[in-house]
Design a protein around this motif. Sequence first.
Motif, PDB file in Angstrom:
ATOM      1  N   ARG A 206       0.714  -1.193  -0.051  1.00 15.51           N
ATOM      2  CA  ARG A 206      -0.008  -0.127   0.147  1.00 15.51           C
ATOM      3  C   ARG A 206       0.956   1.335  -0.054  1.00 15.51           C
ATOM      4  NH1 ARG A 206      -5.148  -1.789   1.835  1.00 15.51           N
ATOM      5  NH2 ARG A 206      -5.276  -3.750   0.439  1.00 15.51           N
ATOM      6  N   ARG A 207       2.196   1.119   0.176  1.00 18.40           N
ATOM      7  CA  ARG A 207       2.912   2.303   0.354  1.00 18.40           C
ATOM      8  C   ARG A 207       3.513   2.621  -1.008  1.00 18.40           C
ATOM      9  NH1 ARG A 207       6.611   0.764   5.372  1.00 18.40           N
ATOM     10  NH2 ARG A 207       8.113   2.469   4.542  1.00 18.40           N
ATOM     11  N   LYS A 208       3.793   3.950  -1.222  1.00 16.58           N
ATOM     12  CA  LYS A 208       4.365   4.666  -2.190  1.00 16.58           C
ATOM     13  C   LYS A 208       5.826   4.138  -2.350  1.00 16.58           C
ATOM     14  CE  LYS A 208       2.543   8.569  -4.281  1.00 16.58           C
ATOM     15  NZ  LYS A 208       1.423   9.449  -3.608  1.00 16.58           N
ATOM     16  N   VAL A 209       6.539   4.050  -3.514  1.00 19.30           N
ATOM     17  CA  VAL A 209       7.901   3.793  -3.519  1.00 19.30           C
ATOM     18  C   VAL A 209       8.652   4.963  -3.227  1.00 19.30           C
ATOM     19  CG1 VAL A 209       9.827   3.288  -5.163  1.00 19.30           C
ATOM     20  CG2 VAL A 209       7.564   2.324  -5.585  1.00 19.30           C
ATOM     21  N   GLU A 210       9.590   4.606  -2.197  1.00 14.15           N
ATOM     22  CA  GLU A 210      10.546   5.692  -1.631  1.00 14.15           C
ATOM     23  C   GLU A 210      11.716   5.742  -2.669  1.00 14.15           C
ATOM     24  OE1 GLU A 210      10.353   7.460   1.515  1.00 14.15           O
ATOM     25  OE2 GLU A 210       8.514   6.478   1.927  1.00 14.15           O
ATOM     26  N   LEU A 211      12.243   6.961  -2.829  1.00 12.41           N
ATOM     27  CA  LEU A 211      13.603   6.925  -3.691  1.00 12.41           C
ATOM     28  C   LEU A 211      14.668   6.765  -2.968  1.00 12.41           C
ATOM     29  CD1 LEU A 211      12.442   9.435  -6.362  1.00 12.41           C
ATOM     30  CD2 LEU A 211      12.303   6.917  -6.381  1.00 12.41           C
ATOM     31  N   GLY A 212      14.979   7.638  -1.770  1.00 13.19           N
ATOM     32  CA  GLY A 212      16.090   7.574  -1.066  1.00 13.19           C
ATOM     33  C   GLY A 212      16.187   8.822  -0.319  1.00 13.19           C
ATOM     34  N   LYS A 213      16.819   8.817   0.911  1.00 14.25           N
ATOM     35  CA  LYS A 213      16.670  10.113   1.534  1.00 14.25           C
ATOM     36  C   LYS A 213      17.014  11.436   0.767  1.00 14.25           C
ATOM     37  CE  LYS A 213      18.067   9.283   6.330  1.00 14.25           C
ATOM     38  NZ  LYS A 213      18.812   8.370   6.840  1.00 14.25           N
ATOM     39  N   GLY A 214      16.266  12.369   1.003  1.00 10.42           N
ATOM     40  CA  GLY A 214      16.246  13.569   0.341  1.00 10.42           C
ATOM     41  C   GLY A 214      16.032  13.713  -1.289  1.00 10.42           C
ATOM     42  N   ILE A 215      15.662  12.538  -1.892  1.00 13.26           N
ATOM     43  CA  ILE A 215      15.520  12.428  -3.090  1.00 13.26           C
ATOM     44  C   ILE A 215      14.067  12.277  -3.750  1.00 13.26           C
ATOM     45  CG2 ILE A 215      16.087  11.003  -5.275  1.00 13.26           C
ATOM     46  CD1 ILE A 215      18.047   9.570  -3.593  1.00 13.26           C
ATOM     47  N   THR A 216      13.950  13.470  -4.570  1.00 13.77           N
ATOM     48  CA  THR A 216      12.550  13.814  -5.092  1.00 13.77           C
ATOM     49  C   THR A 216      11.993  12.892  -5.959  1.00 13.77           C
ATOM     50  OG1 THR A 216      13.162  15.238  -6.719  1.00 13.77           O
ATOM     51  CG2 THR A 216      12.745  16.336  -4.581  1.00 13.77           C
ATOM     52  N   ALA A 217      10.709  13.030  -6.276  1.00 16.46           N
ATOM     53  CA  ALA A 217      10.195  11.741  -7.132  1.00 16.46           C
ATOM     54  C   ALA A 217      10.565  12.069  -8.636  1.00 16.46           C
ATOM     55  CB  ALA A 217       8.560  11.828  -7.112  1.00 16.46           C
ATOM     56  N   GLN A 218      11.034  13.041  -8.914  1.00 13.10           N
ATOM     57  CA  GLN A 218      11.399  13.581 -10.362  1.00 13.10           C
ATOM     58  C   GLN A 218      12.622  12.933 -10.863  1.00 13.10           C
ATOM     59  OE1 GLN A 218      10.288  15.822  -8.360  1.00 13.10           O
ATOM     60  NE2 GLN A 218       8.720  16.798  -9.193  1.00 13.10           N
ATOM     61  N   ALA A 219      13.349  12.525  -9.575  1.00 11.06           N
ATOM     62  CA  ALA A 219      14.655  11.615  -9.761  1.00 11.06           C
ATOM     63  C   ALA A 219      14.480  10.157 -10.312  1.00 11.06           C
ATOM     64  CB  ALA A 219      15.431  11.688  -8.390  1.00 11.06           C
ATOM     65  N   ALA A 220      13.168   9.753 -10.289  1.00  9.12           N
ATOM     66  CA  ALA A 220      13.180   8.345 -10.637  1.00  9.12           C
ATOM     67  C   ALA A 220      13.821   8.103 -11.932  1.00  9.12           C
ATOM     68  CB  ALA A 220      11.686   7.815 -10.552  1.00  9.12           C
ATOM     69  N   PRO A 221      13.506   8.579 -13.160  1.00 10.12           N
ATOM     70  CA  PRO A 221      14.247   8.191 -14.212  1.00 10.12           C
ATOM     71  C   PRO A 221      15.900   8.454 -14.243  1.00 10.12           C
ATOM     72  CG  PRO A 221      12.436   9.819 -14.584  1.00 10.12           C
ATOM     73  CD  PRO A 221      12.705   9.819 -13.117  1.00 10.12           C
ATOM     74  N   PHE A 222      16.136   9.382 -13.399  1.00 12.75           N
ATOM     75  CA  PHE A 222      17.563   9.503 -13.601  1.00 12.75           C
ATOM     76  C   PHE A 222      18.095   8.131 -12.699  1.00 12.75           C
ATOM     77  CE2 PHE A 222      21.384  10.947 -10.832  1.00 12.75           C
ATOM     78  CZ  PHE A 222      22.032  11.008 -12.025  1.00 12.75           C
ATOM     79  N   ILE A 223      17.565   7.669 -11.651  1.00 10.66           N
ATOM     80  CA  ILE A 223      18.181   6.561 -10.674  1.00 10.66           C
ATOM     81  C   ILE A 223      18.173   5.422 -11.444  1.00 10.66           C
ATOM     82  CG2 ILE A 223      17.518   4.807  -8.909  1.00 10.66           C
ATOM     83  CD1 ILE A 223      16.522   7.501  -7.342  1.00 10.66           C
ATOM     84  N   VAL A 224      17.130   5.281 -12.388  1.00 14.20           N
ATOM     85  CA  VAL A 224      17.100   4.152 -13.422  1.00 14.20           C
ATOM     86  C   VAL A 224      18.153   4.203 -14.403  1.00 14.20           C
ATOM     87  CG1 VAL A 224      15.727   3.023 -15.081  1.00 14.20           C
ATOM     88  CG2 VAL A 224      14.533   3.571 -12.861  1.00 14.20           C
TER      89      VAL A 224
END
Length: 707
Positions: A206-224
């Motif tokens: 039920r939770r949303k995916v966390e990216l990591g400490k201090g990382i905003t949702a916009q960073a997801a494509p970058f992480i990938v």
Amino acid sequence: MSFIRTEDRDGVRVITLDNPPVNSLSFALSGELVPIVEAADKDDSVKAVVFVGANGIFSAGADVNDFSTEPTPETRTIRDVIATVERSNKIFVAAIQKNALGGGLELSLACDYRVATADTKVGLPEIKLGLLPGAGGTQRLPRLIGAQDALDMMLKGKNVKAADAKEKGILDEVVDSADALLDAALALALRQAKGDTGGGKRRISRRKVELGKGITAQAAPFIVSQAHKMVPAEDAGGFAAHKLIDAVEAAFELPFDFGIAREARLFEELARSAPSFALRHVFFAERELAKIPGLGDAKPHDIKRAGVIGAGTMGTGIAITFAQAGIPVAVIDSNADAVEKARQTVFGMFMYQVQKGRMTQEEAWKLGQSIQFTDDYNELADADVVIEAVFESMDVKKQVFAKLDAIVKPEGILASNTSTLDIDEMASVTKRPDKFVGLHFFVPANIMPLLEIVRGKDTSAQTLATAFKLGKALRKTAVLSTNAFGFIGNRMVFDYAKAAGALAEEGISPMRIDRVAKKFGFPMGPFAMGDLSGIDVAWHIAKARPDVAKGRTDVIDRLVEMKRLGQKTMAGYFKYDKSVGKGREPIADPEIEALFAEEAKKHGVAPREVSDEEILQRLVFALINRGAYLLEEGVALRPGDIDIVYIFGYGFPPHHGGPMWYADEVGVKHVYDKVVEFGWEPAPLLKKIAEANGTFAALKQGELVNA
Ligand code: 3HC
């Protein structure tokens, strides 16, 4: 057969997984477990459910054997168990002891809470099998600890200790002992079932995916995209890694159920992929190694004290290995300079560990103290094992062993680290040939994982059992060889080097040959390897055994005359320059190419066009042909043993499963046809398997000896 036990305690249903030795979550276990979870869910008297493992472990995950079987419509997997847990409104707690790995951790991530003993390690090591966590791990772990941490854990397949896992949020509670585990899990389950602590049901899905400490949702494509860049290319051992990252991307982009479906599809693709079959073979081959026919009930000795003769590079590395395993060791050498250098190496090694944060100053000091340098053989009177690592000369070694035999207690084992000499001849100067064995470490001994255990004609079962136990204590991957020249690894490497030399005489540059080997996945090519181990070493061997050396290039003699001995003299097949790759990066040298051309002319070898494909075939098929000889001669016990030697000792790419596995992959018949075409003498066993259109994998243990 039943794999599950249940018991009700204060309204909590305790479900015990019992599939020895490691409670793997097989199809059979899952088939039994699904209705049991459904029944617990429907039973109003059950307030909560606790999963616990029998056999001192929670679970090592899915049964790796199952991936090679075809499921039927009735087959239930750990995914079905987890889906049932996910649908239930009851509280689920995982009580974890020792290990929750792969599907084992995934089952516990589907639970609402996780309690573990302090000695537990958890992880998702599927990548090491060329797989991805396929029972929800790629979707739940990023939701729990953040995508960056989760990717790091899954891509490295690394296990996390209980305390760290708690800090990351994977575990909720850690208890000191196994005795306290079930009570803690029951208490937690009851508290949550009553809603006392306000936590209650807590599904990760039920939770949303966390990216990591201090990382905003916009960073997801970058992480990938960064993650894709960090792992090897798909055809260079990174096939599973890229799919794993795709699965985590699905966790960002898709609702949970869709993400799970994507993960399952990617998992199935990997389970059928050649690299995964190869890596699963490596997993089981490693576990076969210590199963030696005839060893039976032989009871190994304890090794409490060790000795090493010779404080050179090898002796020092072996001594460090003992110290790190907690076994005090005396190193005997009368050369003060060598001892001083060895002391500095030991000091530097442990200080490096301190700098890296792997041990404290105090621990480093203690380890340093457990290595004693002396010139007095009498210090070895009480040693349980003494390993000789002196100059590679039979006469010198015989003198050493005669001396040791008179001093070391009668039950002490004497071992030689020779890489090519006859251990029976050495044993003959002692009164204890039954307690004599070869222990062939690889340079640097404290880093390289491989250990060849060489059985002499009189080595007793007990000595062999002790050698395997010692290998395990030293954290080495130990493989048995008989007392044949070069044992398994070096005997094969001679043929590999010969094939490389012959190619160079045909006008192909050493640089190109090395590039082809590297493209296949070797960390370095045959010429860079020759330069690293020393041209003089190959030269000495060739002089000692002209029969083995037959067909090798004479360029080796020329290099020795020119004092181009390899990396250590900054010149061998290649040149080296301190300013290029710290003096370790090979630089092409036209002078050497000309030397090969001269030798070719002498032997009437004409230059010709050779494809990269043929270069690779000549290198790898030379290994396979020799491997077949070694099996037939009984030098190696199983094809898998050869694969392990070559992967752990010589950098054969594990995603190709080792030379013998690779032969099966490309077809033994094809290998045989090429061996004949290249004009080599094919091993009779290779011919036999090719004619039967068979595989090495199908050969049963022991059947090959004297075939
Ligand atoms: N499947 C099948 N057999 C397994 C197994 C598994 N997951 N894990 C261990 N075994 C077998 C071994 O082959 C060995 O069998 P043997 O006695 O017949 O040789 C026996 O269990 C004991 O194993 P070890 O010799 O390795 O015992 P250790 O005590 O040294 O180590 C361990 C125990 C740390 C659990 C280690 O066995 C291990 O790391 N196992 C593999 C863990 C793993 O990779 N899990 C992921 C599986 S894939 C998965 O879960 C997919 C899922 O995402 C859908």
